[in-house]
Design a protein around this motif. Structure first.
Motif, PDB file in Angstrom:
ATOM      1  N   ASP A  37       0.821  -1.213   0.000  1.00 50.49           N
ATOM      2  CA  ASP A  37       0.000   0.000   0.000  1.00 50.49           C
ATOM      3  C   ASP A  37       0.854   1.261   0.000  1.00 50.49           C
ATOM      4  OD1 ASP A  37      -2.295  -1.532   0.030  1.00 50.49           O
ATOM      5  OD2 ASP A  37      -2.523  -1.412   2.217  1.00 50.49           O
ATOM      6  N   GLU A  38       1.891   1.272   0.833  1.00 54.33           N
ATOM      7  CA  GLU A  38       2.738   2.465   0.944  1.00 54.33           C
ATOM      8  C   GLU A  38       3.555   2.711  -0.325  1.00 54.33           C
ATOM      9  OE1 GLU A  38       2.796   4.738   3.438  1.00 54.33           O
ATOM     10  OE2 GLU A  38       1.106   3.615   4.247  1.00 54.33           O
ATOM     11  N   LYS A  41       1.458   4.332  -2.882  1.00 49.32           N
ATOM     12  CA  LYS A  41       1.181   5.750  -2.608  1.00 49.32           C
ATOM     13  C   LYS A  41       2.281   6.651  -3.143  1.00 49.32           C
ATOM     14  CE  LYS A  41      -1.506   5.089   1.601  1.00 49.32           C
ATOM     15  NZ  LYS A  41      -1.505   5.249   3.074  1.00 49.32           N
TER      16      LYS A  41
END
Length: 76
Positions: A37-38, A41
Motif C-alpha cells: 500500500d505504501e 502511494k
C-alpha cells in the motif's frame, strides 16, 4: 523484468521499485500488505504485488532487508 531494456523503461525495472521500497521502509517496520500500500502511494503508477515480492527477493539476496515474523525492515 529486473534490468531495464528497450522494452522495459528504467522506472519500471525492479531496481527502481526496490529503491522505492527502501525509501518507504526507512525508519519503519512493515508487513507485506502495508508495504504494498505504501509503495503504491509514492510510486508514480500502480505496482503489482508480484513486482513487490520480486523486488523484496532482490533486496533480501543483496542483504539490504531483513524479514522476521512477517515484518520487513531495512538492514543497516
Amino acid at each position: 523484468m529486473l534490468m531495464p531494456t528497450k522494452i522495459i523503461k528504467p522506472v519500471d525495472s525492479l531496481f527502481s521499485i526496490s529503491a522505492y521500497i527502501l525509501k518507504v521502509l526507512h525508519g519503519q517496520n512493515l508487513n507485506i500488505d502495508k508495504l504494498h500500500d505504501e509503495v503504491n502511494k509514492v510510486y508514480y503508477k500502480k505496482v503489482s504485488l508480484e513486482k513487490i515480492l520480486l523486488s523484496l527477493n532482490f533486496l533480501y539476496i543483496t542483504d539490504k532487508v531483513r524479514i522476521e515474523n512477517e515484518t520487513i525492515t531495512i538492514k543497516f
